[in-house]
Design an enzyme around this catalytic site. Structure first.
Site, short mmCIF file in Angstrom:
data_model
loop_
_atom_site.label_atom_id
_atom_site.label_comp_id
_atom_site.label_asym_id
_atom_site.label_seq_id
_atom_site.Cartn_x
_atom_site.Cartn_y
_atom_site.Cartn_z
CE1 TYR A 141 -7.41 -30.89 5.70
CE2 TYR A 141 -8.32 -31.95 3.75
CZ TYR A 141 -7.69 -32.03 4.97
OH TYR A 141 -7.33 -33.26 5.46
CE LYS A 191 -0.88 -26.43 20.32
NZ LYS A 191 -0.46 -27.39 21.35
CG ASP A 223 -1.43 -30.62 22.66
OD1 ASP A 223 -2.56 -30.20 22.98
OD2 ASP A 223 -0.36 -30.08 23.04
CG ASP A 247 -7.53 -35.70 7.56
OD1 ASP A 247 -8.21 -36.65 7.14
OD2 ASP A 247 -6.33 -35.52 7.25
CG ASP A 251 -6.91 -41.49 9.43
OD1 ASP A 251 -8.03 -41.15 8.99
OD2 ASP A 251 -5.99 -41.88 8.69
C1 IPM Z 1 -10.48 -38.01 4.58
C2 IPM Z 1 -9.32 -38.08 3.60
C3 IPM Z 1 -9.35 -36.85 2.72
C4 IPM Z 1 -9.20 -35.63 3.60
C5 IPM Z 1 -8.29 -36.86 1.60
C6 IPM Z 1 -8.42 -38.06 0.70
C7 IPM Z 1 -8.33 -35.59 0.78
O1 IPM Z 1 -8.12 -38.21 4.30
O2 IPM Z 1 -11.63 -37.92 4.11
O3 IPM Z 1 -10.24 -38.07 5.78
O4 IPM Z 1 -8.09 -35.25 3.98
O5 IPM Z 1 -10.23 -35.02 3.93
MG MG Z 2 -8.39 -38.51 6.39
#
Ligand code: IPM
Ligand code: MG
Length: 361
Positions: A141, A191, A223, A247, A251
């Site tokens: 990032y 990884k 993975d 990240d 999710d």
């Molecule tokens: C998160 C989001 C952010 C990230 C985006 C909005 C920049 O996806 O907080 O997980 O990638 O960190």
């Molecule tokens: Mg995110």
């Protein structure tokens, strides 16, 4: 206690979920007689529209003065094709970096009353309870060099994954300390079969682990971790990983909790000279422009982030537990938004916020 909190509603559903989170924060402050001082500022797409910058200087100043910052979400479709510097997300990334909040805690829990909300089989998700500790201010990032060099068919894009020993050590210590207060198990995800960066990560985490002999450490390739999160989520207690992997995996973790709208997060840095921990609190979900302004977004991730703020920035454990218990009570009552697939009519964002306040009492 004086609670000096900056609120950054941001874009899309960030505005409406933050409104409910602030409702709960006000309610808890009044209930336990804390002196709550709220200020509000611009971040993300709305900040670009109003000031030209996704992270205005005023926002940065207020955030560095506040004891804690509560954020909604950033991102608007009109910036989808903008260069990275002119995107709403840049505001959030700049804020994380400026505050130095390097450890992002993302608790993932399958609430007993919400097992049917997950598309996974109940027996798989039942009892899942982990915290993903995502490194937040390093890695891909932020690494340089980065950018696109235009050259016809040879046009190149570069991003750099870089970590130093000290960056890995400090976030690893956060993970081990959290594990000590839980089931005493850290799974470090990398990884290392391909990336030198991950080889250093694994080496440093293994060394830090020696400071915590009561905590068991194992390593997992990212993975495989993506697969084990779905096949056997109960095996995880603390998942420690770098920025980009965290990240993505968080999710995926949202599927265990039934909806990404459920997940809170706390981003913690070092202590200020005053002794307070620097903290940025935000739900894991994005700005969801497709459902913005419709009063149907799930505010529980934002409200859970308030609980995390009370606990980590202010040390108010009783208040934090009361908010978490109220979230559980509202979930059990079935008064939930559409993303959790309620059996009856879904509740609105506002009704869920009000119900959490009522459950706090
Ligand atoms: C998160 C989001 C952010 C990230 C985006 C909005 C920049 O996806 O907080 O997980 O990638 O960190
Ligand atoms: Mg995110």
């Amino acid at each position: 206690m004086r609670l000096n909190v900056l609120v950054l509603p941001g874009d899309g559903i960030g505005v409406e979920v933050t409104r409910e989170a602030v409702r709960v924060l006000r309610h808890a402050a009044a209930r336990w007689r804390h002196d709550l001082a709220l200020s509000e500022a611009l971040l993300g797409g709305i900040a670009i529209h109003k000031t030209g910058s996704p992270l205005p200087g005023e926002t940065l100043r207020l955030a560095s003065e506040a004891d804690a910052t509560l954020m909604g979400a950033v991102g608007l479709p009109e910036f989808d094709n903008a260069p990275p510097e002119k995107r709403p997300e840049k505001g959030l990334l700049g804020l994380r970096q400026a505050l130095g909040v390097y450890a992002n805690l993302r608790p993932v829990r399958a609430h007993a009353s919400q097992l049917d909300s997950s598309p996974l089989k109940n027996h798989l998700v039942e009892g899942a309870d982990m915290i993903i500790v995502r490194e937040l201010t390093g890695g891909l990032y932020y690494g340089v060099p980065r950018g696109i060099t235009e050259d016809g068919a040879e046009t190149r894009a570069v991003n750099t994954m870089t970590y130093t020993r000290s960056e890995i050590e400090r976030v690893a210590r956060v993970a081990f300390r959290l594990a000590q207060a839980r089931r005493k198990k850290v799974t470090s995800v990398d990884k290392s079969n391909v990336l030198e960066n991950s080889q250093l990560w694994r080496r440093v985490v293994t060394e830090v682990a020696r400071e915590y002999p009561d905590v068991a450490l194992d390593h997992m390739l990212v993975d495989n971790c993506a697969m084990q999160l779905i096949l056997n989520p109960r095996r995880f207690d603390i998942v420690l990983t770098e920025n980009m992997f965290g990240d993505i995996l968080s999710d995926e973790g949202a599927v265990l909790a039934g909806s990404i709208g459920m997940l809170p997060s706390a981003s913690i840095g070092d202590r200020r000279p005053s002794g307070a921990w620097v903290g940025l609190y935000e739900p894991v979900h994005g700005s969801a422009p497709d459902i913005a302004g419709q009063n149907k977004a799930n505010p529980l991730g934002a409200i859970g982030s308030v609980a995390a703020m009370l606990e980590y920035s202010f040390g108010l454990k009783e208040e934090a537990s009361a908010v978490d218990a109220a979230i559980d009570a509202v979930l059990s009552s079935g008064k939930v938004t559409a993303d959790l697939r309620p059996s009856g009519a879904p509740a609105t964002t506002e009704q869920v916020g009000q119900a959490v306040c009522a459950a706090i009492g």
